[in-house]
Design a protein around this motif. Structure first.
Motif, PDB file in Angstrom:
ATOM      1  N   CYS A 118       0.831  -1.205   0.000  1.00 48.16           N
ATOM      2  CA  CYS A 118       0.000   0.000   0.000  1.00 48.16           C
ATOM      3  C   CYS A 118       0.869   1.260   0.000  1.00 48.16           C
ATOM      4  N   LEU A 119       1.797   1.308   0.945  1.00 49.58           N
ATOM      5  CA  LEU A 119       2.631   2.510   1.032  1.00 49.58           C
ATOM      6  C   LEU A 119       3.486   2.666  -0.225  1.00 49.58           C
ATOM      7  N   GLY A 120       4.000   1.539  -0.719  1.00 49.23           N
ATOM      8  CA  GLY A 120       4.837   1.594  -1.916  1.00 49.23           C
ATOM      9  C   GLY A 120       4.049   2.106  -3.115  1.00 49.23           C
ATOM     10  N   LEU A 121       2.819   1.626  -3.269  1.00 41.66           N
ATOM     11  CA  LEU A 121       1.983   2.074  -4.387  1.00 41.66           C
ATOM     12  C   LEU A 121       1.704   3.569  -4.278  1.00 41.66           C
ATOM     13  N   ILE A 122       1.296   3.974  -3.090  1.00 38.92           N
ATOM     14  CA  ILE A 122       0.961   5.382  -2.895  1.00 38.92           C
ATOM     15  C   ILE A 122       2.197   6.242  -3.149  1.00 38.92           C
ATOM     16  N   SER A 123       3.288   5.808  -2.501  1.00 40.46           N
ATOM     17  CA  SER A 123       4.515   6.582  -2.592  1.00 40.46           C
ATOM     18  C   SER A 123       4.991   6.683  -4.035  1.00 40.46           C
ATOM     19  N   GLY A 124       4.972   5.549  -4.725  1.00 36.17           N
ATOM     20  CA  GLY A 124       5.472   5.542  -6.098  1.00 36.17           C
ATOM     21  C   GLY A 124       4.556   6.273  -7.051  1.00 36.17           C
ATOM     22  N   TYR A 125       3.248   6.112  -6.858  1.00 33.82           N
ATOM     23  CA  TYR A 125       2.339   6.690  -7.838  1.00 33.82           C
ATOM     24  C   TYR A 125       2.197   8.185  -7.653  1.00 33.82           C
ATOM     25  N   PHE A 126       2.031   8.618  -6.421  1.00 37.78           N
ATOM     26  CA  PHE A 126       1.775  10.038  -6.219  1.00 37.78           C
ATOM     27  C   PHE A 126       3.059  10.856  -6.105  1.00 37.78           C
ATOM     28  N   GLY A 127       4.113  10.209  -5.612  1.00 34.82           N
ATOM     29  CA  GLY A 127       5.388  10.918  -5.546  1.00 34.82           C
ATOM     30  C   GLY A 127       5.335  12.108  -4.602  1.00 34.82           C
ATOM     31  N   GLY A 128       6.195  13.060  -4.860  1.00 34.75           N
ATOM     32  CA  GLY A 128       6.165  14.308  -4.118  1.00 34.75           C
ATOM     33  C   GLY A 128       6.631  14.173  -2.680  1.00 34.75           C
ATOM     34  N   LEU A 129       6.083  15.049  -1.855  1.00 30.40           N
ATOM     35  CA  LEU A 129       6.537  15.165  -0.479  1.00 30.40           C
ATOM     36  C   LEU A 129       6.264  13.887   0.306  1.00 30.40           C
ATOM     37  N   LEU A 130       5.079  13.323   0.079  1.00 33.97           N
ATOM     38  CA  LEU A 130       4.679  12.101   0.771  1.00 33.97           C
ATOM     39  C   LEU A 130       5.677  10.989   0.477  1.00 33.97           C
ATOM     40  N   ASP A 131       6.015  10.886  -0.793  1.00 38.43           N
ATOM     41  CA  ASP A 131       6.975   9.878  -1.230  1.00 38.43           C
ATOM     42  C   ASP A 131       8.297  10.068  -0.503  1.00 38.43           C
ATOM     43  N   THR A 132       8.767  11.313  -0.503  1.00 36.53           N
ATOM     44  CA  THR A 132      10.042  11.602   0.150  1.00 36.53           C
ATOM     45  C   THR A 132      10.000  11.185   1.609  1.00 36.53           C
ATOM     46  N   ARG A 188       9.746  -0.538  -0.848  1.00 36.08           N
ATOM     47  CA  ARG A 188      10.741  -0.059  -1.808  1.00 36.08           C
ATOM     48  C   ARG A 188      10.667  -0.786  -3.126  1.00 36.08           C
ATOM     49  N   THR A 189      10.473  -2.106  -3.039  1.00 32.10           N
ATOM     50  CA  THR A 189      10.368  -2.863  -4.279  1.00 32.10           C
ATOM     51  C   THR A 189       9.146  -2.434  -5.075  1.00 32.10           C
ATOM     52  N   VAL A 190       8.020  -2.328  -4.364  1.00 31.25           N
ATOM     53  CA  VAL A 190       6.798  -1.927  -5.062  1.00 31.25           C
ATOM     54  C   VAL A 190       6.986  -0.546  -5.662  1.00 31.25           C
ATOM     55  N   ARG A 191       7.558   0.344  -4.865  1.00 30.82           N
ATOM     56  CA  ARG A 191       7.736   1.713  -5.347  1.00 30.82           C
ATOM     57  C   ARG A 191       8.599   1.724  -6.599  1.00 30.82           C
ATOM     58  N   ALA A 192       9.701   0.965  -6.556  1.00 22.82           N
ATOM     59  CA  ALA A 192      10.570   0.921  -7.731  1.00 22.82           C
ATOM     60  C   ALA A 192       9.808   0.404  -8.938  1.00 22.82           C
ATOM     61  N   SER A 193       9.025  -0.674  -8.738  1.00 17.89           N
ATOM     62  CA  SER A 193       8.248  -1.202  -9.864  1.00 17.89           C
ATOM     63  C   SER A 193       7.226  -0.182 -10.324  1.00 17.89           C
ATOM     64  N   VAL A 194       6.582   0.472  -9.362  1.00 12.70           N
ATOM     65  CA  VAL A 194       5.562   1.442  -9.739  1.00 12.70           C
ATOM     66  C   VAL A 194       6.188   2.568 -10.554  1.00 12.70           C
ATOM     67  N   LEU A 195       7.349   3.030 -10.094  1.00 13.82           N
ATOM     68  CA  LEU A 195       8.014   4.100 -10.838  1.00 13.82           C
ATOM     69  C   LEU A 195       8.315   3.641 -12.259  1.00 13.82           C
ATOM     70  N   ALA A 196       8.749   2.368 -12.373  1.00 19.13           N
ATOM     71  CA  ALA A 196       9.046   1.853 -13.705  1.00 19.13           C
ATOM     72  C   ALA A 196       7.769   1.702 -14.515  1.00 19.13           C
ATOM     73  N   GLU A 197       6.723   1.189 -13.857  1.00 18.70           N
ATOM     74  CA  GLU A 197       5.472   0.954 -14.578  1.00 18.70           C
ATOM     75  C   GLU A 197       4.809   2.279 -14.960  1.00 18.70           C
ATOM     76  N   LYS A 198       4.952   3.256 -14.045  1.00 21.57           N
ATOM     77  CA  LYS A 198       4.308   4.544 -14.286  1.00 21.57           C
ATOM     78  C   LYS A 198       4.835   5.181 -15.571  1.00 21.57           C
ATOM     79  N   GLN A 199       6.111   4.896 -15.868  1.00 23.70           N
ATOM     80  CA  GLN A 199       6.704   5.415 -17.096  1.00 23.70           C
ATOM     81  C   GLN A 199       6.055   4.791 -18.321  1.00 23.70           C
ATOM     82  N   LYS A 200       5.520   3.572 -18.123  1.00 25.74           N
ATOM     83  CA  LYS A 200       4.998   2.863 -19.286  1.00 25.74           C
ATOM     84  C   LYS A 200       3.688   3.493 -19.727  1.00 25.74           C
ATOM     85  N   GLU A 201       3.487   3.407 -21.027  1.00 17.96           N
ATOM     86  CA  GLU A 201       2.421   4.225 -21.581  1.00 17.96           C
ATOM     87  C   GLU A 201       1.029   3.664 -21.330  1.00 17.96           C
TER      88      GLU A 201
END
Lengths: 312, 525, 326, 334, 339
Positions: A118-132, A188-201
């Motif tokens: 949950c935290l990884g998804l939120i953090s990765g998808y929304f980014g920003g201050l929360l992510d940091t 962290r793993t989820v976040r990394a994947s989310v960041l990678a997936e988020k780039q995908k179109e």
């Protein structure tokens, strides 16, 4: 001018899971490890049916039976693996200990996974201050070891709820503590994947279709981040079991009346020099085999889920 | 960039090293004295923990007493066969019921070189009366009167039959050395906890707490008749039973204490290693909290519990036959010991009593124990009581929490052990049986809530009774009454165990109060 | 660079604040420190007096406020057991732990790099299978089991190695008590460092192997081969230099684990370091030491992480820490 | 008075902060400057209904950013976008919903633009049922089958996953997905870049067909000028976030004015005529971070003078359909 | 004698019992200073061919049969140290993506110097001189600064220049350039191609250009080989092939290019897509997509014939030629030998 349109023949490559399954079956070690793991799970689930005695029923324990060697040495057929210093049937204790250890492992990892995902998804998808903020927390927590964090959390929880309450609910507490201790690995793993997936179109495409962000996160992104999690999930079970064993070894884990494999070993260590070797050696072997099997399964999953080995 | 790393590393090194130095400065460094004896031996000892302080008055524990016997000498001391032996006091006599006259040994000097005089004894006893730990023991002493340089009178408030026993706790301290720096501090650094000037056979050369203490022999030791030939002692605390044993087995140490009961069998068969086990007067008992549980107010239930617990089996299996099953509190060397009170075990009768009391289907109680061997005994009790349907929620906790549970009386069943400070039954009764009294400290460990004024009166009477026969009667009456009321369940008198390399001649130096006089120990080649 | 260090400092402050709060919640609740300090036959009146003197009866906030105030002055309280500032106690034990970890890390590097590289470039070799098998076993053996088994076999049974402690230490310029420079000290270091590296080495062997396998597929390795470079150069210069990056990162994260592992190893081998001190302090309810330990571990974490980032920057030319302010 | 253009883009700017995270955030609030990368620098553009407008330019010129800003995937830093006269750049995700049906996008990479964990049916039915909540399951099935047929795919394959298809087929599925909501306007971001030549033709033909069938308007982004020549009505040439030249496709290829356009056209690898030697540009390709002063192109331009180096050229209408931002053209040095 | 002679080269992936053939029967000749191109779509096996020539096939791939002779030495039978001496020194390679070809953590200079020192005993100092010289030759401004820079500090075009310079360091006999311009922008692409061409001419190096872009081919190569599904389907002089392609696939490929079609008209398209190497159709691999396919195409691999313009592997063409000019059979039989 136009060509006759032919439906082009192309191969339907085997489905992903079928492919993994096939690769898995061809790996003899993997099959062996898996069978042993399933065996462990069955034993854990069917503990009350399998164990010759109920090790928690103190009325069945007789000090007169204390320290009987395994049956092939002592010839006492009541106790296959012998008894401990209290006269408790070691086989039963180990069966129930396995059940406790595995349950703690599974439940704690489930908790880690749910928090982390949950935290990884939120953090990765929304980014920003929360992510940091979240990732700083994760970094800090990850830098301390799970055992250290667990010790601190244990102390905190014991001091908040009191030791008596803790011991009554030791298993839930341990699940809670170990569950809290290592969520960052998942996050962290989820976040990394989310960041990678988020780039995908395809994510952009879904967004442009007007699909809500929650649906995008859970329906579109999450399924694509799952496969590395299987590996972590597996290996974390082993880690949690070891951590619980280590805590019990330090005298901070399960109470003596409801031993996990770790506390059995911890109790058994006092007997190491005494010649009553089975009390420590058998639980040690059972624990090591369990961890080994889970780690092997993790390796197998890693090999078969690796995108390098399985081209999309 | 590289410069920066260098600076960072240097910074770390400086921080660390400055603290290393700081702690070094704090380790004891009395004047180094070379040992004269050429045959001096070095022995290495591993104990389960080291003394918290060098101050003999800071904590009343075995560890402190053991250390005090190395650095100081008492006025009297216990021998191996539990009789009293004159040390710094050469002889004494009773002047009246309240006064006893003591004569000090002449030509005894402290480590500092100061001679021992009565002033030192006065200083020491005054200090004992200020120490939180010893205060209660020495409360009865009114004053110490100096008669001359080597003679003094001790005046007590009440007649004190155990005065001589008390005198084993008096280790005269060098009053000139400690002058104005004599505070007994529990928390924080006191002068006395780091600096010693005693009369004892050994001098501390190095002390790193929790790691090692080194002693060398005092070259000016007064007792020239002593044949002791130990020149140097290295004492290391090793907490884990297995590691401590491994240290002995791998020749890293010469002498360990304690040895876990489990490991005794292995050591018995090991060449070159002596295993000594002695029965001590430390009694292990199970207290039943009557205040908290109405069931325990019923004497039938208490009796049933007494009958359901098989002391002998616990001793045989858990304590490996080394301890002795107990049917009362007083050890056989104690005055209060009643020969007829033997441990009882009869499961059928126990069940019947439970049925009579209306608890045939049993009940659930909580139980707390500390870690270690107690926890194993507790588990054995757990399964024994399960047979009369008393279910136990057993919890093993670290010492600090265990003590808190005692203070708070927060548990239904409590397994505890007690060693009489005075080698006398009455000390047991005072702390374990008497009604709880915050002021006097009586009944501080009475967690069963049993309060019998008649017994309290007898305890007080025994404290003042100088007639040995009457006193014995009083104490034995208490013991019998307690057994009749089945107030608690005595389990066993625990044993002490040591293991050492054979050349240490271990058997000559240990006694059942866990004291050893290394100054007199003769180590063979 | 300045911004980077400033950021780290801020991070350190946050970490410290969290730890101080946590350690304080624990404080006074773990058990009664006073009860431990007195003998058995002490009246509760006396106990109460000591408690009052120590300020243990004050409210939580009063105590915490006092704690923070003192901590800001570098005073983490005085150890109940050692009767010394808790910070000094920890610092006195730090060299032992640092040396143990250093020895274990060196051992790990010496084992892991050749093994990891070998298993990656000869994955089908029998020796590779052997290494992987043992590394899986090593990974699956809890460290306390390894330690106890080593102790049992090599000290108690074979009597080859000492069983406890640090042995003889040599003072270096009066700054540091080191066991590295005496034979006895090194001798004592063998078992503890082996048992520590028994769990670290498999981890790094596997890490190096998988990173190596991945890098071997990369274009620049193919290109290096196409340039006609020798295999040794390709593996040990081109590939290894690149896998240093993930290794440094993972290694940095492992610092926390190593600290936890030292707790277990030191407990078994009676190594006079911070780890055994920590567990002893928990048992003794020596709360000032517990919180000081956590603080020091926090500082170690921030420090090593900073160091790891700096080293990472050295190895990775694409990372520039020195972002100039505009 | 000109009629309202179908889509109007005014002074569009987009810049990305270079530093991110907590510190950069605090930093900025303190009034310190956080360097920004300017991906788009004042773009003015209008798209007419039914046309295929091609945007060409090299890597990093901002053409993809333009597409994403236009579609609302990223918010512009400045400027406005109008769709049929309605401003859409400042709308929230929900407010924008009505426009989602009429504006769609086809992405560059057919391997990442389809969710690998969803079957083709799921991918296509999701927008269909989302935007037409009233449809029954059978109707959705029919619509999906129809969509698949319309891009020459066998509807029987709808239960397959994307990895079971080839690149060209996937791109066709992407087109089908875009068409599933019956849009008027499609942004195609380099849809051919990762396809093989023989497959490129299939996709390009399909897009052309769909334009005719559905009267679609295209914004077609590409770096391949040969495709532009074939596909476009009008062409926008971009360089470093700015528009260099806008012209009719025919005009552009026959009489390009802007020196950059000329260089681009000369560099097309040709099969037939090797006589044209590519115009060699001077210097290095600047990145958006280190943008030269004056005209963005001046550092590589053979015609640059002092004015070019100091002054940003303003786009200038040459004739009805041609717009050029170049001092050299303006001064008739070219 | 030909510089490089490839004969009946077959490459397979995987272990013996379930090996998947990926290259079939590749034969061609490369003369000194000649520039040839291998053209094909992705998956045609052109890169595999490039790597097979220098024996650098990645793991499961291996040369199944056939010979690659460099000046008469068969490279397929060389031991790996022997092959090491050939690679970089006699056959240099240029890879597709300059972003990932250079090692990111080693400076440009070091990566170039090590290439020299791997094959010669030139000391570091002299090697640096050569490197700077070559960097200047490929028109890199300020080579002495670039020398100490890391790859990420250079733009894509610069990096590809560095790679070309590296290839030229030891003046090899052959450069194999695998899609050298695909990852670059159009304007840079043209420059790099020009550079590559002129460098080869200046240094007397033969070039094997692997590409999918027929436009690139026409600019650089003298001869062209068109590959489809692991096999060469047509081979001949570049201009001739472009102007008059013989094989249906080549025709389709050329006709699919937008520049061959009038603006606004539909493009010619080849239906379907290239089969993956693991399930190549029987017979002529192109037959499922071929509008002229006849029954024979599904059964038998076509032999090479000379059409008068190029050498082609096609049953249909073979039939056509044998029908129209059966008298000229001697000419046709020659086809196979030409390759």
């Amino acid at each position: 001018m136009s060509y006759p349109v032919r439906e082009i023949t192309f191969s339907i490559s085997p489905r992903r899971w079928k492919h993994i399954w096939a690769g898995f079956l061809s790996d003899k070690l993997a099959v062996l490890a898996f069978s042993i793991f399933v065996f462990y799970c069955l034993i854990a689930m069917a503990a009350p049916l399998i164990a010759p005695f109920d090790p928690y029923d103190t009325a069945l324990i007789d000090l007169l039976n204390a320290e009987i060697a395994p049956s092939w040495i002592s010839g006492d057929e009541r106790f296959l693996l012998g008894t401990d210093a209290q006269g408790r049937d070691l086989l039963s204790a180990i069966v129930y200990g396995t059940r406790t250890s595995l349950s703690i492992g599974l439940l704690a990892v489930l908790m880690q996974a749910s928090i982390g995902i949950c935290l990884g998804l939120i953090s990765g998808y929304f980014g920003g201050l929360l992510d940091t903020l979240l990732m700083r927390c994760a970094d800090i927590q990850l830098s301390f070891s799970n055992i250290l964090i667990a010790i601190v959390l244990l102390a905190a929880i014991q001091s908040i709820f009191g030791l008596a309450y803790y011991q009554d609910h030791a298993m839930i507490m341990l699940v809670f503590i170990l569950g809290l201790a290592e969520w960052p690995i998942f996050a962290r793993t989820v976040r990394a994947s989310v960041l990678a997936e988020k780039q995908k179109e395809y994510v952009d495409a879904a967004y442009l279709m007007g699909i809500s962000q929650i649906r995008i996160i859970f329906k579109h992104i999450l399924p694509n981040t799952i496969s590395p999690l299987f590996v972590i999930f597996t290996i974390q079970i082993a880690n949690v079991i070891v951590a619980e064993a280590a805590l019990s070894f330090l005298g901070l884990g399960m109470p003596i009346s409801q031993p996990s494999l770790g506390s059995l070993i911890s109790i058994g260590f006092d007997y190491l020099f005494s010649g009553i070797w089975w009390i420590s050696v058998v639980p040690c072997a059972v624990l090591m085999l369990l961890i080994l099997v889970i780690n092997l399964l993790g390796d197998v999953l890693k090999n078969h889920l690796n995108p390098r080995h399985y081209k999309d | 960039m590289k410069g920066l790393y260098f600076v960072l590393t240097l910074m770390l090194a400086t921080v660390v090293s400055s603290y290393t130095m700081a702690t070094h400065a704090t380790t004891i460094n009395t004047q180094t004295i070379s040992t004269k004896a050429t045959s001096a031996k070095t022995i290495k000892i591993a104990l389960d923990h080291d003394p918290i302080s060098l101050d003999p008055h800071e904590q009343l524990t075995e560890k402190t007493l053991q250390t005090s016997h190395l650095l100081f000498d008492p006025l009297l001391r216990w021998t191996q066969d539990n009789t009293l032996e004159a040390r710094l006091a050469t002889h004494w006599r009773n002047l009246d019921a309240h006064t006893t006259r003591f004569f000090l040994r002449d030509n005894v000097t402290f480590h500092s070189g100061n001679p021992l005089t009565v002033d030192d004894v006065v200083f020491t006893i005054e200090r004992l009366k200020k120490s939180p730990d010893f205060k209660a023991l020495f409360d009865n002493i009114l004053t110490v009167k100096k008669v001359d340089r080597l003679t003094f009178d001790i005046v007590t408030k009440k007649p004190t039959p155990l005065l001589l026993n008390l005198m084993t706790y008096v280790f005269p301290m060098d009053h000139q050395f400690y002058q104005d720096k004599d505070r007994v501090l529990k928390f924080g650094k006191s002068f006395a906890s780091y600096n010693v000037s005693g009369t004892g056979p050994f001098i501390v050369t190095k002390r790193e707490q929790g790691k090692q203490i080194d002693f060398i022999r005092n070259p000016n030791y007064w007792d020239t008749s002593s044949k002791g030939n130990i020149g140097r002692i290295e004492l290391t605390p090793i907490k884990s039973n297995s590691t401590r044993l491994a240290a002995l087995l791998s020749d890293d140490v010469d002498f360990i204490h304690p040895v876990a009961p489990l490991d005794t069998k292995r050591l018995e068969n090991t060449a070159n290693i002596d295993l000594i086990t002695l029965l001590s007067s430390r009694v292990l008992l199970l207290q039943l909290n009557q205040t908290k549980r109405a069931e325990f107010q019923d004497i039938r239930v208490r009796k049933a519990i007494n009958l359901a617990i098989n002391q002998q089996l616990i001793v045989d299996k858990v304590l490996k036959g080394l301890s002795k099953a107990a049917g009362q509190l007083s050890h056989e060397q104690f005055m209060g010991h009643v020969e007829e009170l033997q441990p009882l075990y009869n499961l059928d009768q126990a069940r019947q009593l439970m049925q009579e009391a209306g608890y045939a289907s049993g009940f659930r109680v909580s139980m707390i124990t500390s870690y270690g061997i107690n926890a194993q005994v507790a588990q054995a009790i757990e399964s024994m009581l399960a047979k009369i349907n008393i279910q136990i929620d057993l919890k093993a906790v670290p010492a600090a929490q265990y003590l808190r549970a005692i203070d708070e009386r927060s548990t239904d069943l409590l397994l505890m052990s007690w060693l009489s400070d005075t080698q006398d039954s009455n000390n047991l009764f005072e702390f374990l049986i008497a009604c709880t009294d915050e002021k006097t400290g009586f009944g501080a460990f009475n967690t069963h809530g049993y309060c019998n004024p008649a017994i309290d009166n007898m305890i007080n009477a025994a404290n003042e009774e100088l007639d040995q026969t009457k006193r014995r009667d009083l104490l034995q009456t208490i013991e019998k009454q307690l057994a009749a009321d089945a107030v608690f369940v005595p389990i066993a008198w625990l044993h002490l165990s040591w293991a050492a390399k054979r050349h240490i001649n271990l058997h000559t130096i240990v006694n059942n109060q866990n004291l050893y006089y290394l100054g007199d120990t003769v180590v063979s080649d | 660079m300045f911004v980077f260090l400033l950021r780290r400092l801020l991070q350190a402050c946050i970490v410290m604040l969290i730890i101080s709060l946590l350690s304080f919640v624990i404080q006074g609740n773990l058990g009664d420190p006073v009860r431990q300090m007195v003998g058995q036959s002490v009246t509760s009146e006396e106990v109460e007096k000591i408690r009052q003197e120590q300020g243990l009866n004050d409210s939580f906030f009063q105590q915490y406020g006092r704690y923070i105030k003192n901590a800001l002055h570098g005073d983490f309280g005085e150890s109940y057991f050692y009767k010394e500032p808790a910070f000094h106690v920890i610092m006195a034990k730090l060299p032992a732990t640092i040396e143990l970890t250093l020895a274990a890390i060196i051992l790990t590097i010496v084992i892991a790099i050749p093994c990891g590289v070998f298993t990656a470039i000869r994955p089908k070799n029998l020796a590779s299978h052997g290494i992987m098998f043992f590394s899986t076993i090593g990974l699956s053996t809890p460290i306390f089991i390894t330690a106890i088994l080593l102790l049992y076999v090599f000290s108690a049974l074979l009597q080859w190695t000492p069983s406890f402690g640090r042995g003889e230490t040599v003072s270096i310029m009066g700054l540091w008590e080191s066991g590295f420079f005496s034979l006895d000290g090194l001798y004592h270091l063998i078992l503890p460092s082996i048992s520590l590296s028994f769990i670290l080495a498999p981890l790094f062997i596997r890490l190096i192997r998988s990173e190596m396998l991945e890098i071997m597929e990369s274009e620049y390795i193919k290109y290096a081969k196409a340039k006609g470079l020798s295999s040794a150069r390709v593996y040990f210069i081109h590939a290894l230099k690149n896998i240093m990056l993930p290794i440094i990162t993972i290694g940095g994260i492992q610092i926390g684990n190593i600290i936890a592992y030292t707790i277990l190893t030191e407990t078994v081998f009676q190594w006079p370091g911070m780890g055994s001190l920590f567990i002893d302090s928990i048992n003794r309810v020596d709360t000032p030491v517990i919180s000081a330990y956590l603080m020091v571990v926090g500082v170690i974490f921030v420090f090593t992480n900073t160091l790891v980032d700096l080293v990472y920057g050295l190895f990775n030319p694409t990372v520039k820490l020195a972002v100039k302010d505009v | 008075m000109k009629p309202t253009p179908f889509i109007q883009i005014c002074d569009l700017e987009k810049s990305f902060p270079l530093k991110r995270g907590l510190f950069a955030h605090l930093y900025q609030q303190q009034g310190y400057k956080n360097p920004h990368v300017h991906a788009l620098n004042g773009i003015n553009l209008s798209i007419e209904k039914g046309e295929a407008l091609c945007v060409v330019g090299e890597t990093g010129c901002g053409k993809s950013t333009l597409a994403r800003v236009l579609m609302g995937l990223i918010a512009p830093s400045k400027g406005q976008i109008y769709y049929q006269g309605q401003r859409i750049d400042n709308l929230t995700h929900n407010e924008r919903m009505p426009f989602r049906k009429s504006m769609q996008m086809i992405f560059q990479n057919p391997y990442t633009s389809l969710n690998p964990r969803m079957t083709i049916f799921q991918t296509l039915s999701e927008p269909v049922s989302f935007h037409n909540a009233k449809l029954t399951k059978e109707q959705v099935d029919d619509k999906v089958a129809e969509l698949m047929l319309s891009v020459d795919l066998n509807p029987d394959l709808s239960d397959a996953y994307p990895h079971e298809f080839s690149g060209g087929q996937r791109q066709r599925i992407s087109i089908a997905r875009a068409l599933s909501v019956d849009p008027d306007f499609i942004v195609a971001d380099e849809p051919l870049a990762s396809l093989d030549v023989s497959v490129q033709a299939q996709v390009l033909n399909l897009m052309k067909d769909k334009q005719q069938q559905h009267n679609l308007t295209y914004l077609f982004i590409t770096h391949d000028l040969t495709v532009v020549k074939h596909f476009a009505n009008r062409v926008v040439v971009m360089y470093l976030g700015q528009v260099c030249e806008i012209a009719d496709a025919n005009t552009l290829f026959t009489q390009a004015k802007h020196p950059y356009t000329q260089a681009l056209i000369s560099a097309i690898p040709r099969l037939d005529n090797n006589a044209i030697t590519p115009i060699k540009l001077a210097g290095e390709v600047p990145t958006p971070l280190h943008k030269p002063t004056g005209c963005a192109f001046q550092a590589r331009c053979h015609y640059a003078n002092d004015r070019c180096r100091n002054e940003v050229p303003i786009p200038m209408q040459i004739d009805v359909s041609t717009l050029i931002a170049c001092h050299a053209v303006e001064e008739e040095r070219l | 004698m030909a510089l490089l002679e490839v004969k009946n080269l077959n490459v397979s992936f995987g272990a013996k019992h379930n090996a998947v053939p990926v290259l079939f029967d590749i034969s061609f000749i490369l003369h000194r200073r000649e520039r040839i191109a291998i053209v094909g779509e992705s998956g045609a096996g052109k890169s595999t061919l490039g790597f097979a020539l220098v024996n650098l096939l990645s793991k499961p791939g291996h040369i199944h049969s056939g010979t690659v002779k460099l000046d008469g030495t068969n490279l397929t039978t060389l031991t790996s140290p022997q092959m090491q001496k050939i690679r970089g020194k006699r056959i240099a390679m240029i890879f597709q993506d300059p972003m990932v070809t250079l090692n990111p953590v080693i400076t440009i200079g070091k990566q170039m110097v090590e290439a020299i020192r791997a094959h010669t005993s030139i000391n570091r100092h002299d090697a640096k001189k050569i490197v700077l010289e070559k960097l200047a030759q490929v028109q890199i401004p300020a080579p002495d600064i670039r020398f100490d820079q890391y790859p990420h500090e250079l733009s894509g075009g610069m990096r590809q220049r560095v790679i070309i310079a590296t290839a030229l360091l030891l003046t090899p006999d052959i450069i194999i350039a695998d899609e050298p311009t695909t990852a670059l922008d159009v304007t840079i692409q043209a420059e790099i191609l020009e550079l590559l061409k002129s460098m080869c001419e200046e240094n007397n190096v033969a070039l094997i250009l692997i590409t999918h872009d027929l436009g690139v081919v026409s600019r650089v190569a003298e001869r062209t080989m068109v590959m489809y599904a692991g096999r060469i389907v047509e081979e001949g002089p570049t201009l001739e092939i472009i102007n008059d392609p013989q094989h249906p696939y080549t025709q389709g490929l050329l006709n699919a290019l937008p520049q061959m079609t009038l603006a606004g008209h539909k493009l010619n398209q080849i239906p379907g897509s290239m089969p993956s190497l693991s399930d190549r159709p029987n017979g002529c691999a192109f037959h499922p997509r071929c509008q002229y396919a006849i029954e024979k195409c599904q059964i038998k691999q076509p032999n090479y014939i000379y059409s008068g313009i190029s050498t082609v592997a096609c049953h249909v063409l073979e039939d056509m030629i044998s029908e129209t000019s059966s008298s000229d059979s001697a000419f046709l039989n020659d086809g196979k030998d030409v390759l």
